[in-house]
Design a protein around this motif. Structure first.
Motif, mmCIF file in Angstrom:
data_model
loop_
_atom_site.group_PDB
_atom_site.id
_atom_site.type_symbol
_atom_site.label_atom_id
_atom_site.label_comp_id
_atom_site.label_asym_id
_atom_site.label_seq_id
_atom_site.Cartn_x
_atom_site.Cartn_y
_atom_site.Cartn_z
ATOM 1 N N PRO A 147 -52.213 -24.316 -15.455
ATOM 2 C CA PRO A 147 -51.853 -25.731 -15.638
ATOM 3 C C PRO A 147 -50.978 -25.942 -16.862
ATOM 4 O O PRO A 147 -51.154 -25.282 -17.881
ATOM 5 C CB PRO A 147 -53.210 -26.425 -15.806
ATOM 6 C CG PRO A 147 -54.220 -25.458 -15.261
ATOM 7 C CD PRO A 147 -53.665 -24.101 -15.533
ATOM 8 N N THR A 149 -49.451 -29.186 -19.308
ATOM 9 C CA THR A 149 -49.424 -30.616 -19.604
ATOM 10 C C THR A 149 -48.028 -30.976 -20.106
ATOM 11 O O THR A 149 -47.405 -30.216 -20.842
ATOM 12 C CB THR A 149 -50.468 -30.982 -20.663
ATOM 13 O OG1 THR A 149 -50.212 -30.233 -21.857
ATOM 14 C CG2 THR A 149 -51.863 -30.667 -20.158
ATOM 15 N N VAL A 170 -50.276 -33.308 -15.558
ATOM 16 C CA VAL A 170 -50.771 -31.934 -15.520
ATOM 17 C C VAL A 170 -50.249 -31.329 -14.219
ATOM 18 O O VAL A 170 -50.527 -31.840 -13.137
ATOM 19 C CB VAL A 170 -52.312 -31.865 -15.556
ATOM 20 C CG1 VAL A 170 -52.770 -30.404 -15.468
ATOM 21 C CG2 VAL A 170 -52.856 -32.514 -16.817
ATOM 22 N N THR A 172 -49.512 -27.690 -11.903
ATOM 23 C CA THR A 172 -49.840 -26.277 -11.696
ATOM 24 C C THR A 172 -48.996 -25.737 -10.548
ATOM 25 O O THR A 172 -49.053 -26.259 -9.435
ATOM 26 C CB THR A 172 -51.329 -26.081 -11.365
ATOM 27 O OG1 THR A 172 -52.129 -26.705 -12.361
ATOM 28 C CG2 THR A 172 -51.668 -24.601 -11.291
#
Length: 241
Positions: A147, A149, A170, A172
């Motif tokens: 992940p 941010t 966030v 991924t």
């Protein structure tokens, strides 16, 4: 091979076996490298991720909170795409759209008032976010399965008015594998984004009627998964049918 000719027959055979085994191990390592290396996107490789999901798994949610009433609404009608180089997410561009008429608060009468007297969906059917830049506190490179941010900046067009917004995100990136194939084709991009807007800044009224009291600040959350495989175009009706 010349030095092998100078060895006794037994030792020569043993040395040949060892060389063959070493060569086999080298071949195996090379095959593994050939399988793994393609999983890393080369620098400068742009990937486009599409948010259109026919199964309706993506969710856009909003919350209105006032001293007298708090209510939430949601929709799965999210469309659009983003494009970027995973080695540098600051290259991201994209456009996302939400079908406002599909927002559902769980109460039909409230939905009707919201769509007709606040959002004016007949005239302004969509909310559109055009991404302009991405800011990260660390490395701008996405790593497979890790992940990241970031703050995503964009221009939000709502109710015929365009204003800059900043979302806390966030994200991924998941490269295609047997596991991701259970969720969708190609590489996947999981996203959770949160930001707030004020209705007054977009020229929208705030009704305080009994059926619906709306706060000026609306908090929005997007939870979605996009695929690097473009969704199939809907079938066009055949003439005469």
């Amino acid at each position: 091979m010349r030095f092998l000719d100078r060895l006794p027959r037994a030792r020569r055979k043993h040395a040949l076996v060892r060389r063959t085994a070493a060569f086999t191990r080298l071949q195996a390592k090379l095959m593994v490298m050939m399988l793994v290396v393609p999983l890393a996107a080369p620098a400068g490789a742009q990937i486009t991720f599409h948010f259109d999901d026919a199964q309706g798994r993506n969710q856009v949610e909003f919350q209105s909170k006032t001293p007298l009433e708090t209510f939430e609404g949601k929709t799965s009608r999210l469309t659009g795409s983003v494009s970027f180089d995973p080695a540098d997410v600051s290259t991201m561009t994209g456009r996302l759209a939400v079908d406002l008429a599909s927002l559902d608060t769980g109460i039909g009468l409230r939905d009707s008032h919201m769509r007709g007297q606040v959002l004016h969906c007949e005239k302004y059917p969509e909310a559109v976010l055009a991404i302009t830049s991405v800011l990260t506190s660390g490395s701008p490179a996405l790593q497979n399965g890790q992940p990241m941010t970031a703050k995503v900046l964009g221009d939000l067009t709502l109710h015929g008015v365009t204003k800059p917004v900043t979302a806390d995100v966030v994200a991924t990136w998941r490269q295609a594998s047997s596991e991701t194939a259970k969720r969708g084709p190609g590489d996947l991009l999981d996203v959770e984004a949160r930001f707030a807007v004020k209705l007054s800044e977009f020229g929208m009224p705030r009704p305080q009627m009994l059926v619906m009291k709306v706060s000026d600040e609306i908090r929005l959350t997007i939870r979605a998964t996009a695929s690097s495989v473009k969704p199939a175009e809907p079938a066009q009706p055949q003439p005469g049918r």
